[in-house]
Write a protein that holds these residues in place. Sequence first.
Motif, PDB file in Angstrom:
ATOM      1  N   ARG A   4      15.464 -36.761  -6.015  1.00  0.00           N
ATOM      2  CA  ARG A   4      15.709 -38.047  -5.225  1.00  0.00           C
ATOM      3  C   ARG A   4      15.683 -39.187  -5.778  1.00  0.00           C
ATOM      4  O   ARG A   4      14.556 -39.359  -6.357  1.00  0.00           O
ATOM      5  CB  ARG A   4      15.300 -37.809  -3.625  1.00  0.00           C
ATOM      6  N   ILE A   5      16.520 -40.080  -5.769  1.00  0.00           N
ATOM      7  CA  ILE A   5      16.430 -41.413  -6.633  1.00  0.00           C
ATOM      8  C   ILE A   5      15.661 -42.237  -5.635  1.00  0.00           C
ATOM      9  O   ILE A   5      16.296 -42.409  -4.461  1.00  0.00           O
ATOM     10  CB  ILE A   5      18.170 -42.099  -6.770  1.00  0.00           C
ATOM     11  N   ILE A   6      14.780 -42.883  -5.884  1.00  0.00           N
ATOM     12  CA  ILE A   6      13.971 -43.492  -5.079  1.00  0.00           C
ATOM     13  C   ILE A   6      14.446 -45.310  -5.212  1.00  0.00           C
ATOM     14  O   ILE A   6      14.573 -45.864  -4.208  1.00  0.00           O
ATOM     15  CB  ILE A   6      12.363 -43.625  -5.577  1.00  0.00           C
ATOM     16  N   GLU A  23      11.840 -38.833  -7.591  1.00  0.00           N
ATOM     17  CA  GLU A  23      11.226 -37.867  -7.161  1.00  0.00           C
ATOM     18  C   GLU A  23      11.659 -36.686  -7.263  1.00  0.00           C
ATOM     19  O   GLU A  23      12.793 -36.388  -6.712  1.00  0.00           O
ATOM     20  CB  GLU A  23      10.553 -38.074  -5.813  1.00  0.00           C
ATOM     21  N   VAL A  24      10.944 -35.605  -7.797  1.00  0.00           N
ATOM     22  CA  VAL A  24      11.604 -34.365  -8.146  1.00  0.00           C
ATOM     23  C   VAL A  24      10.830 -33.264  -6.969  1.00  0.00           C
ATOM     24  O   VAL A  24       9.448 -33.504  -6.893  1.00  0.00           O
ATOM     25  CB  VAL A  24      11.483 -33.852  -9.574  1.00  0.00           C
ATOM     26  N   GLU A  25      11.532 -32.385  -6.419  1.00  0.00           N
ATOM     27  CA  GLU A  25      10.856 -31.546  -5.494  1.00  0.00           C
ATOM     28  C   GLU A  25      10.131 -30.373  -6.400  1.00  0.00           C
ATOM     29  O   GLU A  25      10.444 -30.114  -7.279  1.00  0.00           O
ATOM     30  CB  GLU A  25      12.129 -30.556  -4.811  1.00  0.00           C
ATOM     31  N   GLY A  26       8.887 -30.305  -5.767  1.00  0.00           N
ATOM     32  CA  GLY A  26       7.836 -29.180  -6.448  1.00  0.00           C
ATOM     33  C   GLY A  26       7.018 -30.023  -7.409  1.00  0.00           C
ATOM     34  O   GLY A  26       5.849 -29.292  -7.611  1.00  0.00           O
ATOM     35  N   ILE A  27       7.099 -31.169  -7.672  1.00  0.00           N
ATOM     36  CA  ILE A  27       6.207 -31.844  -8.624  1.00  0.00           C
ATOM     37  C   ILE A  27       5.510 -32.982  -8.007  1.00  0.00           C
ATOM     38  O   ILE A  27       6.282 -33.794  -7.328  1.00  0.00           O
ATOM     39  CB  ILE A  27       6.958 -32.411  -9.625  1.00  0.00           C
ATOM     40  N   VAL A  42      21.403 -35.277 -13.898  1.00  0.00           N
ATOM     41  CA  VAL A  42      22.603 -35.250 -13.744  1.00  0.00           C
ATOM     42  C   VAL A  42      23.076 -36.088 -12.298  1.00  0.00           C
ATOM     43  O   VAL A  42      22.594 -35.521 -11.250  1.00  0.00           O
ATOM     44  CB  VAL A  42      23.674 -34.216 -13.821  1.00  0.00           C
ATOM     45  N   TYR A  43      23.733 -37.040 -12.210  1.00  0.00           N
ATOM     46  CA  TYR A  43      24.114 -37.669 -10.772  1.00  0.00           C
ATOM     47  C   TYR A  43      25.552 -37.503 -10.493  1.00  0.00           C
ATOM     48  O   TYR A  43      26.563 -37.803 -11.609  1.00  0.00           O
ATOM     49  CB  TYR A  43      23.639 -39.255 -10.641  1.00  0.00           C
ATOM     50  N   GLN A  76      24.833 -47.528  -4.302  1.00  0.00           N
ATOM     51  CA  GLN A  76      24.665 -46.463  -3.370  1.00  0.00           C
ATOM     52  C   GLN A  76      24.294 -45.183  -3.905  1.00  0.00           C
ATOM     53  O   GLN A  76      23.844 -44.203  -3.071  1.00  0.00           O
ATOM     54  CB  GLN A  76      26.100 -46.384  -2.856  1.00  0.00           C
ATOM     55  N   ALA A  77      23.500 -45.359  -5.137  1.00  0.00           N
ATOM     56  CA  ALA A  77      23.084 -44.067  -5.647  1.00  0.00           C
ATOM     57  C   ALA A  77      21.452 -43.853  -5.142  1.00  0.00           C
ATOM     58  O   ALA A  77      21.109 -42.700  -5.106  1.00  0.00           O
ATOM     59  CB  ALA A  77      23.206 -43.850  -6.905  1.00  0.00           C
ATOM     60  N   ILE A  78      20.838 -44.958  -4.481  1.00  0.00           N
ATOM     61  CA  ILE A  78      19.581 -45.010  -4.352  1.00  0.00           C
ATOM     62  C   ILE A  78      19.589 -44.155  -2.935  1.00  0.00           C
ATOM     63  O   ILE A  78      20.311 -44.579  -2.289  1.00  0.00           O
ATOM     64  CB  ILE A  78      19.185 -46.495  -4.211  1.00  0.00           C
ATOM     65  N   GLY A  79      18.629 -43.239  -2.916  1.00  0.00           N
ATOM     66  CA  GLY A  79      18.481 -42.467  -1.991  1.00  0.00           C
ATOM     67  C   GLY A  79      19.212 -41.222  -2.001  1.00  0.00           C
ATOM     68  O   GLY A  79      18.988 -40.204  -0.949  1.00  0.00           O
ATOM     69  N   ALA A  80      20.245 -41.127  -2.870  1.00  0.00           N
ATOM     70  CA  ALA A  80      20.925 -39.789  -3.056  1.00  0.00           C
ATOM     71  C   ALA A  80      20.265 -38.762  -3.975  1.00  0.00           C
ATOM     72  O   ALA A  80      19.183 -39.055  -4.593  1.00  0.00           O
ATOM     73  CB  ALA A  80      22.340 -40.068  -3.691  1.00  0.00           C
ATOM     74  N   SER A  81      20.922 -37.553  -3.875  1.00  0.00           N
ATOM     75  CA  SER A  81      20.144 -36.497  -4.663  1.00  0.00           C
ATOM     76  C   SER A  81      20.613 -36.478  -6.059  1.00  0.00           C
ATOM     77  O   SER A  81      21.762 -36.984  -6.364  1.00  0.00           O
ATOM     78  CB  SER A  81      20.304 -35.102  -3.938  1.00  0.00           C
ATOM     79  N   ILE A  82      19.912 -35.784  -6.852  1.00  0.00           N
ATOM     80  CA  ILE A  82      20.288 -35.839  -8.416  1.00  0.00           C
ATOM     81  C   ILE A  82      19.740 -34.477  -8.769  1.00  0.00           C
ATOM     82  O   ILE A  82      18.745 -33.777  -8.064  1.00  0.00           O
ATOM     83  CB  ILE A  82      19.712 -36.919  -9.113  1.00  0.00           C
TER      84      ILE A  82
END
Length: 85
Positions: A4-6, A23-27, A42-43, A76-82
């Motif tokens: 997720r883009i912080i 922030e990457v899941e699992g890390i 990649v976004y 608008q990418a802030i808060g989006a998934s990556i």
Amino acid sequence: MKGRIINYRRGLHTQHTNQFIIEVEGIESKEKAATILGKRAVYTTTTGTEIVGSVSKVHGGKGAVLVRFAKGLPGQAIGASIKVA
């Protein structure tokens, strides 16, 4: 991996619009974050265009990383998934 883009990388008076904190899941630690350095991030925009960046360094002690893109992402990418691969 999904992330997720912080926010932008920024200082008190400057904002680097081609560098984002992710922030990457699992890390959850600095040591685990160091294992994904150099990977591609990649976004995907709403139109399907893919913007590719690379994980360049660890940000802080809780596992966040800094991703640099050749060109900036839209606000608008802030808060989006990556995707990090």
